[in-house]
Design a protein around this motif. Structure first.
Motif, short mmCIF file in Angstrom:
data_model
loop_
_atom_site.label_atom_id
_atom_site.label_comp_id
_atom_site.label_asym_id
_atom_site.label_seq_id
_atom_site.Cartn_x
_atom_site.Cartn_y
_atom_site.Cartn_z
N SER A 151 0.85 -1.19 0.00
CA SER A 151 0.00 0.00 0.00
C SER A 151 0.88 1.24 0.00
N PRO A 152 0.45 2.32 -0.65
CA PRO A 152 1.22 3.57 -0.57
C PRO A 152 1.35 4.11 0.84
N ALA A 153 0.42 3.72 1.74
CA ALA A 153 0.49 4.21 3.12
C ALA A 153 1.69 3.66 3.86
N LEU A 154 2.27 2.55 3.39
CA LEU A 154 3.41 1.93 4.04
C LEU A 154 4.72 2.22 3.32
N LEU B 73 -5.03 -1.49 8.01
CA LEU B 73 -4.85 -0.15 7.47
C LEU B 73 -6.17 0.61 7.47
N PRO B 74 -6.13 1.94 7.65
CA PRO B 74 -7.37 2.72 7.59
C PRO B 74 -7.95 2.74 6.19
N PRO C 99 3.57 5.21 9.70
CA PRO C 99 3.34 3.83 9.24
C PRO C 99 4.13 2.80 10.03
N GLY C 100 5.34 3.16 10.46
CA GLY C 100 6.11 2.20 11.25
C GLY C 100 5.45 1.88 12.57
N GLY C 101 4.93 2.90 13.25
CA GLY C 101 4.23 2.65 14.51
C GLY C 101 2.96 1.85 14.31
N LEU C 102 2.27 2.07 13.19
CA LEU C 102 1.05 1.30 12.91
C LEU C 102 1.38 -0.17 12.69
#
Length: 249
Positions: free
Chosen positions: A118-121, A157-158, A167-170
């Motif tokens: 995902s682009p979020a990561l 992911l949201p 993203p690392g903490g998620l």
């Protein structure tokens, strides 16, 4: 206590204090203070307010502790008592001796491919990859596959349009707890039908009262053997064309 400031000889200001065991009106205190002569020397402290000699305290001076928990209320006021020096050192040695996971390299590759999911990561800090690899290795050691871990991260992911600032903490939060691996339940197998021998094919078990199962070959749809079909006769009358068979023990 009453206090006043007066200017004495040489322009020096002096502070006078009057302490009495009974309450005094301001006028009464002013009269008593007026009777006190002002000092003529350079020391402005009068004998009335001079500090009395003190006896030194026994022992050497010590500084109060500034860290840790109070010993007196260690079990009363603290929710988590601190580990002593021996326990802390033991925990450090145990952590150092913990064997490395044999799937650590696979976990590193798993973490390195997170940005492809995902682009979020995409912007996971490189300094967090070792920590995330250690968490992912626990999943692999528990029997989960890399696809299982990636699928779990994607589910956490949201929704679309919601930015992920850390993203690392998620990912660390999602991989912190390792669920037990659930194996697929095999489909129930159908019971194997009981096959009779060639000699007993076409036979049926009599529904009458017998000491042991009695098999017979019916001519139609009868459910009783010849003996049970004629219970009032002394001798059983065989059914024409029927044959009594005894089940093998």
């Amino acid at each position: 206590m009453h206090e006043r400031r007066v200017q004495g000889p040489g322009g020096r200001w002096t502070t006078q204090q009057l302490v009495s065991s009974t309450p005094l009106a301001p006028g009464e205190a002013a009269k008593l203070l007026a009777r006190t002569p002002l000092p003529a020397c350079a020391d402005p402290v009068t004998p009335q307010v001079a500090p009395s000699p003190r006896n030194p305290a026994a022992g050497r001076p010590t500084t109060p502790p500034t860290d840790g928990h109070p010993d007196e209320y260690l079990r009363k006021d603290t929710s988590t008592p601190p580990a002593g020096p021996a326990k802390a050192a033991e925990a450090t040695v145990t952590a150092d001796r913990a064997p490395a996971s044999p799937r650590l390299e696979d976990a590193r590759a798993l973490v390195g491919a997170l940005h492809l999911l995902s682009p979020a990561l995409r912007y996971i800090p490189p300094a967090m990859r070792d920590e995330l690899a250690g968490l992912a290795a626990r999943w692999l050691d528990a029997g989960h596959s890399s696809a299982d871990v990636h699928e779990h991260v994607l589910r956490g992911l949201p929704g679309a349009g919601t930015p992920v600032h850390r993203p690392g903490g998620l990912v660390r939060h999602l991989l912190r707890d390792v669920p037990p691996r659930t194996l697929p339940t095999p489909p129930p197998t159908a019971p194997t039908p009981i096959r009779l021998s060639v000699r007993l094919e076409g036979a049926r078990e009599c529904t009458g009262h017998h000491t042991q199962p009695m098999l017979f070959r019916p001519l139609a749809d009868e459910t009783l053997c010849a003996a049970c079909a004629a219970p009032t006769r002394d001798e059983p009358v065989p059914v024409p064309g029927g044959e009594r068979l005894r089940a093998p023990s």
